[in-house]
Design an enzyme around this catalytic site. Structure first.
Site: not given
Length: 517
Positions: A375-376, A379, A404, A430-431, A459
């Site tokens: 998910h990240d 970054k 990201h 996811h944001h 998250d």
């Protein structure tokens, strides 16, 4: 497998069955005639009749309508003695036409028996109505009746054997694609048991329901049951030695020792060793001795099973490698962005649990667990000076961080792997917020994919409980209160309710995967 090998592998004595008292397997003869005397004479003449060790069951019908009912109830009638003139001059011929063209029964052998040959000329009816034999009642002596019935039953036996083989091969061909699509060894083994039972029982649902079997895989030096059916249903997950069935234990041990398949009484024992060396054994017990036709079909099917076991084994190894790589990459990103240890692991486990609570299948939830580790991943495109900054971020720095999700999506979207494509969706969404105020696309409500909504919630739950450069971790009570307060704004209301309802299970995962876990 050769006949010699089969004989060598019969290591337990076969019990002789008293077939004289077993009428369930008798040949069936349907007598259709409106004259009761004909029924009584036929039964008297054929009393004690046997062919290939089986007796004869005679069914009587006094009209075409009654015959239709019996033919629909008994799909295994071998021969039919059919009168022409009954309730109408053409009743017998009309019944023959119905049998072939409406009932679609091409196997039953029809012997037309008439006392009025002029009503049904032999040459015409033989071709027009697919009649197999034609007898005038006056010429049908006891010996000729015996001969006609034997010829009809022998023909029925041969045609049924061909038809059973055809259906069995068709079933194997249609089953193979489904078996090769199986995602797990247990799922595949369960499918194999079902298809083997269907092959042996030839579509007889009653026999199939009574078939029993186990599929066992060798793990840590012993065979464990990975799939089971029938009377062995409760054995799944247990060691074969714990099943308590001495015959099953002996057969599986024998297969492992000789490293090949064999037939034993009413059972098939299949041994399958993959290229990597893993061993699997299938034991299927039917409700009757396995015929030569059954054996031929099973041996053909076994070739497919063997290839599929190899494929499953390779897919499992590839899946294990993929999981290791995903978690390793996720943890590498976690380390670079100064996330608390095991953040990726916890988010993945939370996502799987919430997916199951919302109704996803086990395999779908497992795929999300793997995808959530990424998910990240975007970054890695955010500068360290921004990612590791201890104080508040400027507007421009915040803009860099908000890129990201898109970076992660661009990295992952081109993969051919279903899990990686799912990870791309998770990374991108996811944001996103339920109320449409999230980023990068500002999606709202159910326009956000379910997997994005799931990972967004879990998250945030985990991130608020972790120390970050610019703040301390929140107490659990504050985190749960925050999630409840933002139900319907940040978070999907239904997912929020499920999460809070099962909070103890999520907190147990959190406890298990703590920083030093």
């Amino acid at each position: 497998m050769t006949d010699t090998e089969r004989d060598e592998l019969r290591f337990a004595a076969e019990e002789e069955k008293d077939q004289a008292t077993d009428t369930s397997r008798n040949w069936k003869l349907l007598v259709v005639d409106d004259d009761d005397f004909v029924h009584r004479v036929t039964a008297m003449v054929l009393k004690g009749y046997r062919f290939e060790g089986l007796g004869l069951t005679i069914l009587s019908a006094y009209s075409a309508a009654e015959a239709k009912r019996l033919l629909e109830e008994h799909t295994d009638i071998a021969a039919m003695l059919l009168d022409v003139v009954m309730e109408t001059p053409q009743a017998g011929l009309e019944l023959a036409d119905w049998v072939r063209n409406e009932l679609k029964n091409k196997l039953v052998r029809i012997i037309l028996r008439t006392g009025q040959p002029g009503e049904a000329p032999e040459q015409e009816v033989i071709f027009r109505y697919d009649i197999n034999d034609y007898k005038e009642k006056a010429e049908l002596t006891s010996q000729k009746l015996y001969t006609a019935i034997t010829t009809a039953i022998r023909s029925y036996r041969d045609m049924r054997s061909i038809e059973c083989s055809r259906k069995g091969l068709a079933r194997i061909l249609s089953a193979s694609p489904d078996l090769f699509r199986a995602q797990s060894l247990g799922e595949f083994a369960s499918g194999v048991l079902t298809q083997l039972a269907a092959t042996v029982c030839q579509g007889d649902d009653t026999l199939m329901a009574r078939a029993s079997g186990v599929a066992a895989a060798k793990r840590d030096g012993q065979f464990r049951v990975i799939a089971s059916t029938g009377k062995f249903e409760a054995a799944r997950g247990r060691a074969v030695a714990e099943t308590g069935d001495r015959n099953v234990i002996a057969c599986i041990e024998r297969a492992a020792a000789i490293k090949r398949s064999f037939f034993h009484d009413d059972a098939f024992v299949g041994y399958f060793r993959t290229a990597s060396g893993s061993e699997n054994v299938i034991y299927l017990q039917g409700t009757r001795p396995i015929t030569e036709e059954d054996r031929s079909l099973i041996e053909i099917f076994s070739a497919n099973i063997s290839a599929a076991f190899d494929n499953i084994d390779q897919n499992t190894a590839m899946g294990d490698t993929q999981r290791e790589l995903l978690f390793s990459l996720g943890e590498a990103v976690e380390t670079r962005s100064a996330e608390t240890a095991n953040h990726v692991r916890r988010v993945a486990e939370y996502a799987r649990l919430l997916a199951l609570k919302v109704g996803m299948r086990d395999d779908q939830a497992e795929n999300l667990r793997l995808a959530a580790t990424m998910h990240d991943v975007g970054k890695i495109g955010v500068p360290d000076a921004v990612l590791l900054k201890a104080g508040p971020l400027s507007e421009s720095e915040l803009g860099m961080v908000k890129e990201h999700p898109t970076i992660g999506y661009e990295i992952l979207k081109g993969s051919g792997s279903p899990v990686i494509r799912l990870a791309a969706m998770v990374a991108l969404q996811h944001h996103e917020r339920w109320d449409g105020l999230g980023y990068p696309q500002g999606l709202k409500g159910e326009t956000i994919d379910l997997v994005g909504r799931i990972v967004m919630l879990v998250d945030v739950f985990d991130a608020l409980g972790c120390d970050r450069p610019h703040r301390r971790a929140w107490p659990v009570s504050d985190i749960l209160a925050f999630i409840g307060e933002h139900r319907g704004t940040m978070f999907d209301p239904a997912l929020t309710d499920l999460f809070l309802e099962h909070r103890d299970e999520f907190l147990a995962i959190r406890e298990r995967w703590t920083s030093d876990g």
